[in-house]
Motif scaffolding. Sequence first.
Motif, PDB file in Angstrom:
ATOM      1  N   THR A 292     -11.156  -0.642  -0.753  1.00  0.00           N
ATOM      2  CA  THR A 292     -10.989  -1.613  -1.835  1.00  0.00           C
ATOM      3  C   THR A 292     -12.282  -2.391  -2.063  1.00  0.00           C
ATOM      4  OG1 THR A 292      -8.634  -1.849  -1.341  1.00  0.00           O
ATOM      5  CG2 THR A 292      -9.659  -3.596  -2.654  1.00  0.00           C
TER       6      THR A 292
ATOM      7  N   MET B   5       4.278  -1.619   4.080  1.00  0.00           N
ATOM      8  CA  MET B   5       3.605  -0.523   3.387  1.00  0.00           C
ATOM      9  C   MET B   5       4.641   0.517   2.971  1.00  0.00           C
ATOM     10  SD  MET B   5       0.233   0.038   5.792  1.00  0.00           S
ATOM     11  CE  MET B   5      -0.692  -1.349   6.454  1.00  0.00           C
TER      12      MET B   5
ATOM     13  N   ILE C  47      -8.040   0.803   4.197  1.00  0.00           N
ATOM     14  CA  ILE C  47      -7.751   0.507   2.791  1.00  0.00           C
ATOM     15  C   ILE C  47      -8.569  -0.685   2.311  1.00  0.00           C
ATOM     16  CG2 ILE C  47      -5.957  -0.274   1.191  1.00  0.00           C
ATOM     17  CD1 ILE C  47      -3.973   1.389   2.779  1.00  0.00           C
ATOM     18  N   GLU C  48      -8.699  -1.698   3.165  1.00  0.00           N
ATOM     19  CA  GLU C  48      -9.497  -2.866   2.791  1.00  0.00           C
ATOM     20  C   GLU C  48     -10.952  -2.483   2.567  1.00  0.00           C
ATOM     21  OE1 GLU C  48      -8.771  -5.552   5.970  1.00  0.00           O
ATOM     22  OE2 GLU C  48      -6.729  -6.032   5.318  1.00  0.00           O
TER      23      GLU C  48
ATOM     24  N   SER D  60      -4.776  -0.509   7.622  1.00  0.00           N
ATOM     25  CA  SER D  60      -5.117  -1.692   6.826  1.00  0.00           C
ATOM     26  C   SER D  60      -6.630  -1.830   6.666  1.00  0.00           C
ATOM     27  CB  SER D  60      -4.550  -2.952   7.476  1.00  0.00           C
ATOM     28  OG  SER D  60      -3.142  -2.914   7.500  1.00  0.00           O
TER      29      SER D  60
ATOM     30  N   ASP E 178      -2.922   5.305  -1.890  1.00  0.00           N
ATOM     31  CA  ASP E 178      -4.005   4.485  -1.346  1.00  0.00           C
ATOM     32  C   ASP E 178      -4.652   5.140  -0.137  1.00  0.00           C
ATOM     33  OD1 ASP E 178      -3.774   2.097  -3.074  1.00  0.00           O
ATOM     34  OD2 ASP E 178      -1.788   1.952  -2.183  1.00  0.00           O
TER      35      ASP E 178
ATOM     36  N   TYR F 170       0.835  -1.189   0.000  1.00  0.00           N
ATOM     37  CA  TYR F 170       0.000   0.000   0.000  1.00  0.00           C
ATOM     38  C   TYR F 170       0.875   1.246   0.000  1.00  0.00           C
ATOM     39  CZ  TYR F 170      -3.851  -3.117   1.312  1.00  0.00           C
ATOM     40  OH  TYR F 170      -4.781  -4.118   1.336  1.00  0.00           O
ATOM     41  N   LYS F 171       0.438   2.277  -0.736  1.00  0.00           N
ATOM     42  CA  LYS F 171       1.183   3.533  -0.803  1.00  0.00           C
ATOM     43  C   LYS F 171       0.484   4.557   0.090  1.00  0.00           C
ATOM     44  CE  LYS F 171       1.382   5.811  -4.761  1.00  0.00           C
ATOM     45  NZ  LYS F 171       1.785   6.144  -6.151  1.00  0.00           N
ATOM     46  N   ILE F 172       1.156   4.914   1.208  1.00  0.00           N
ATOM     47  CA  ILE F 172       0.570   5.805   2.206  1.00  0.00           C
ATOM     48  C   ILE F 172       1.327   7.122   2.229  1.00  0.00           C
ATOM     49  CG2 ILE F 172      -0.193   6.017   4.590  1.00  0.00           C
ATOM     50  CD1 ILE F 172      -1.199   3.472   3.171  1.00  0.00           C
TER      51      ILE F 172
END
Length: 339
Positions: free
Chosen positions: A127, A27, A123-124, A120, A48, A3-5
């Motif tokens: 998504t 990440m 983002i989930e 997490s 993200d 993931y891009k944070i």
Amino acid sequence: MAYKIVVVDDDPAMIAAIRNILISADMKAIPMTSGKVLLDFIELQTADLILLDVIMPEMDGLETLSALREKEKKLGKRQIPVIFLTAEDNRYIEKRALELGAMDFIKKPFVPEILTLRVSHCIELITLQNELTKEVKKKTKENEQLFLGIVKSLAAAIDAKDTYTNGHSVRVAEYSQEIAKRAGFDEDMQQRIYITGLLHDVGKIGVPDAIINKEGKLDDVEYEIIKSHPEKGSTILKNIKEMPELTIGAKWHHERYDGKGYPEGLSSDQIPEEARIIAIADSYDAMSSNRSYRRSMPQEKVRAEIEKGKGTQFDPYFADIMLQMIDEDKNYDMREKET
């Protein structure tokens, strides 16, 4: 895929601590020290998730989020989910942040495991939402194609009642869609006008074939029966609750801009735009096609009739668009193909 944070905080020590936590959780952390840097970043890239500090000099977190949403809208980009980082316990800040679209808050000082879990989970969730949105769009598209197929079959059945108007409804729909496109209507409205055009003559199902195909002039009784097809069409289509606008084209495509049409004698802006568009498309096809009572007109005659009808029979704005389409059609290819 990592993931891009993006981490936005004016405290280098805090950025370093968060970066180490995210890297240990596989990440990718992109550090930034101000809201301005974030806004510049969004011009060319995306992420993200954004971890955004509330209290920062020059542009605080709330101002940054507000500017971010405006920029995303301007650029036509998806909204990146944002989690605020704050040591404050301020209900106004929390309320305002949520109004602007923040997904969560993480209090400082934070526990590393809590930070990674919240990131997490966020983002989930996004998504999953994106996947559901894609699936809904896919199913909607499939349903639209099924509906359009049914509509085209119905339009073909309507046209089959008249031996001289094969493909009439499809051509009217195509002309109407092109007029709508040139008039600046969005794609969704163009599609709706196309479907409305396909069904504009559905009321002719209730008109006897002998009247529709009569070669001579209609008598008064027969003409009144023909004039009933807009009302019949409206009655048929009003049962399609999902697209109530379908009745517009069927009911009012024989209204005139000067108020001398039927069934209600509406004029000017009283006539819905869709019906005004379909009216001129219908007239163009009627003049440029063979009919039981005459052959198709030469293109210059069709153009002259539309020019003559501007402001009386036709909405002058949409008439001008139709005239432009005619002028571009150098070989008279737009009309019904001769057989």
